[in-house]
Write an enzyme that holds these catalytic residues in place. Structure first.
Site, mmCIF file in Angstrom:
data_model
loop_
_atom_site.group_PDB
_atom_site.id
_atom_site.type_symbol
_atom_site.label_atom_id
_atom_site.label_comp_id
_atom_site.label_asym_id
_atom_site.label_seq_id
_atom_site.Cartn_x
_atom_site.Cartn_y
_atom_site.Cartn_z
ATOM 1 N N ASP A 408 -27.379 10.405 -14.608
ATOM 2 C CA ASP A 408 -26.372 9.932 -15.550
ATOM 3 C C ASP A 408 -25.439 11.097 -15.886
ATOM 4 O O ASP A 408 -25.900 12.213 -16.178
ATOM 5 C CB ASP A 408 -27.048 9.408 -16.824
ATOM 6 C CG ASP A 408 -26.063 8.680 -17.717
ATOM 7 O OD1 ASP A 408 -25.882 7.473 -17.502
ATOM 8 O OD2 ASP A 408 -25.493 9.326 -18.616
ATOM 9 N N ASN A 416 -13.844 10.230 -20.515
ATOM 10 C CA ASN A 416 -12.891 9.143 -20.296
ATOM 11 C C ASN A 416 -11.890 9.052 -21.443
ATOM 12 O O ASN A 416 -10.685 8.845 -21.238
ATOM 13 C CB ASN A 416 -13.627 7.816 -20.150
ATOM 14 C CG ASN A 416 -13.948 7.501 -18.700
ATOM 15 O OD1 ASN A 416 -13.376 8.086 -17.795
ATOM 16 N ND2 ASN A 416 -14.875 6.575 -18.483
ATOM 17 N N ASP A 425 -12.603 7.968 -13.037
ATOM 18 C CA ASP A 425 -12.895 7.377 -11.726
ATOM 19 C C ASP A 425 -12.948 8.439 -10.640
ATOM 20 O O ASP A 425 -13.793 8.387 -9.732
ATOM 21 C CB ASP A 425 -11.841 6.333 -11.381
ATOM 22 C CG ASP A 425 -11.940 5.100 -12.253
ATOM 23 O OD1 ASP A 425 -10.984 4.300 -12.253
ATOM 24 O OD2 ASP A 425 -12.978 4.924 -12.936
ATOM 25 N N GLU A 451 -21.498 5.208 -15.264
ATOM 26 C CA GLU A 451 -21.680 6.602 -14.856
ATOM 27 C C GLU A 451 -23.100 6.874 -14.376
ATOM 28 O O GLU A 451 -23.504 8.023 -14.285
ATOM 29 C CB GLU A 451 -21.335 7.536 -16.028
ATOM 30 C CG GLU A 451 -22.321 7.466 -17.210
ATOM 31 C CD GLU A 451 -21.920 6.420 -18.233
ATOM 32 O OE1 GLU A 451 -21.202 5.482 -17.846
ATOM 33 O OE2 GLU A 451 -22.322 6.544 -19.391
#
Length: 537
Positions: A408, A416, A425, A451
């Protein structure tokens, strides 16, 4: 499959039916005078296999019914053996020699109460520590003496098991189990064996329960090719039987012989089941006799029709049907039909091959799309499920272990929020490439969603899994993607949870849950680290 393709198949089938119908009508007109006799022949060839199949199926059911009753006897003995083997007091007696336990529990009366003939216990070194019999005249002592010297033989078979054992002119049921007290299942201080005399009372009880006529005789050892009786292979029989059952048709009776073997596969007993044959068999015999009398004058006509239809149509259609069945079962859409000839059947097979090619291309594209993550081009969760099933079968065959890493990205939401989703991305794509590059040929890196990533490591133990996990953590941080809102580093980092499972203890749900718990533990300990499930407190 679109409308045009469907209509093409319908038109081809209609044309084929029309052409075949004309040819069959012509053949029937030529042989019209012989149709009465041919009808009798068709009845015979159709009915006789059906009755034989029904009789054979009924015979299989009788065999399974009798052996199921025998297995029930073994199950009761095995359950009793397991219960005693997990008794903590028995384990202490075997290990430390508590004679009070033996005096209270290992008595002839105790054995008679549970219908046992004899029992024997050995310690972990194979030394005899206890033996007792039910004091049945002529049996108890002899069975006990026979058991006391069997330690090496039964341990060569396995830690637990059941089977028949020959003793002079008698046969006994034997079950053994490794002693494992419930408080310490990993502690195995010895082995326990229980025996029960398998005499006439047992077979009378089984005959009563199954409503079968049973006769038990000592087995006569013969090689398979020296048997004077034909045999049917019957699947699903216990290991203490020969898998093929001898049968013999007698006037009004079908005799089935099941051979029971000992642990060395040496025949011990022949269990014969006598079944009354159905009246339909006698009716079929009478019909066959009449048939041959009537067939004498029409055999040439009937043979002509049969050869023509079979050679020209039935055999080829049957091959086509079997090929389509194999293609459907195996979902091997790229495998075409092989039909000889350039007539209607040949042209139909060409059309079907064209459609199969289209189906194959579409299925291949859809499968690839459904198992690939669009953002990272890595396999997705669905691909992991498919690949996991394949590797589990291979792992069980090899007896190896398998590991799973759950990865993770740390503080990805903050990344983000600050840098924007396009940058997020791009980070996921770069991490996906790192995982793909780090994997071995058999490893599988997938994007689970968001993620979160996973890496399946076949044939990898816990040490190897942690080595790969640390390498992945280092490779992600080495990308040196700035992350000013991370609480653990100036760069984008990740946390990894690992788990490892042996083939013997495989459980898919536990496998995934343990990896998730290990990942949660890695986050709870501060992120940017690797934690194995075995280290989770």
């Amino acid at each position: 499959m679109n409308t045009a393709e469907t209509q093409l198949i319908k038109r081809s089938t209609a044309y084929l039916a029309s052409s075949l119908g004309a040819q069959l009508v012509l053949a029937l007109l030529v042989a019209f005078v012989g149709m009465g006799l041919a009808g009798l022949w068709i009845v015979r060839t159709s009915v006789e296999p059906v009755f034989k199949e029904l009789e054979q199926r009924s015979a299989y059911e009788s065999v399974h019914r009798v052996m199921s009753a025998v297995q029930t006897e073994f199950n009761s003995l095995q359950l009793l053996t397991v219960d005693w083997a997990q008794w903590d007091d028995l384990a202490n007696f075997v290990e430390f020699g508590d004679r009070r336990f033996a005096k209270s529990n290992l008595t002839p009366a105790a054995l008679r109460k549970v219908n046992l003939t004899a029992m024997v216990a050995w310690d972990s070194q194979g030394r005899l520590v206890a033996q007792q019999n039910n004091e049945e005249p002529g049996r108890g002592q002899a069975v006990m003496d026979r058991l006391s010297g069997l330690y090496q033989s039964i341990r060569a078979v396995g830690e637990r098991g059941c089977g028949f054992l020959k003793m002079q002119n008698n046969v006994i049921e034997l079950c053994w189990e490794t002693i494992s007290p419930t408080e310490r299942l990993d502690h195995k201080p010895g082995t326990l064996a229980f025996a029960r005399f398998a005499g006439n009372t047992l077979w009378q009880r089984i005959a009563s329960e199954t409503q079968e006529s049973i006769e038990v005789k000592p087995a006569v050892f013969r090689l398979a090719d020296q048997s004077d009786k034909p045999r049917w292979f019957v699947s699903g029989l216990p290991l203490y039987t020969q898998q093929d059952v001898a049968y013999e048709f007698k006037p009004g009776e079908l005799e089935l012989t099941i051979t029971l073997v000992d642990m060395r596969r040496i025949p011990l007993l022949d269990v014969q089941i006598h079944r009354q044959r159905d009246l339909a068999q006698e009716a079929l015999y009478m019909m066959t006799r009449i048939f041959w009398q009537m067939l004498l004058g029409a055999v040439m006509v009937a043979l002509f029709i049969w050869l023509l239809v079979r050679w020209r149509f039935v055999a080829r259609i049957s091959r086509m049907r079997k090929q389509l069945g194999r293609i459907q079962l195996g979902k091997d859409w790229g495998r075409g039909l092989q039909v000889d000839g350039t007539d209607e059947l040949g042209r139909l097979s060409d059309h079907i091959n064209t459609l199969l090619g289209i189906i194959h291309s579409q299925v291949r594209d859809l499968t690839s799309q459904s198992q690939t993550d669009a953002l990272t081009a890595l396999p997705n969760r669905r691909a992991l499920d498919v690949y996991l099933k394949q590797e589990v079968e291979l792992m069980r065959h090899e007896g190896s272990s398998m590991s799973l890493l759950m990865l993770d990205v740390d503080f990805f939401k903050q990344y983000n929020d600050f840098y924007g989703h396009p940058s997020g991305d791009e980070v996921l794509q770069r991490i996906g490439r790192v995982l793909a590059e780090q994997c071995r040929t058999r490893d599988l890196a997938v994007r689970m969603g968001g993620e979160e990533f996973a890496v399946l490591l076949p044939d990898t133990d816990a040490v190897g899994a942690m080595r790969v996990a640390r390498s992945l953590c280092h490779a992600v941080e080495h990308l040196q993607v700035p992350h000013h809102f991370s609480a653990v580093s100036d760069w984008v980092t990740c946390s990894v949870g690992a788990t490892t499972m042996q083939a013997l203890y495989w459980n898919e749900a536990e496998f995934l849950r343990e990896a998730d718990q290990a990942l949660y533990a890695a986050k709870a300990k501060g992120r940017n680290r690797c934690v194995h499930f075995k280290d989770v407190g």
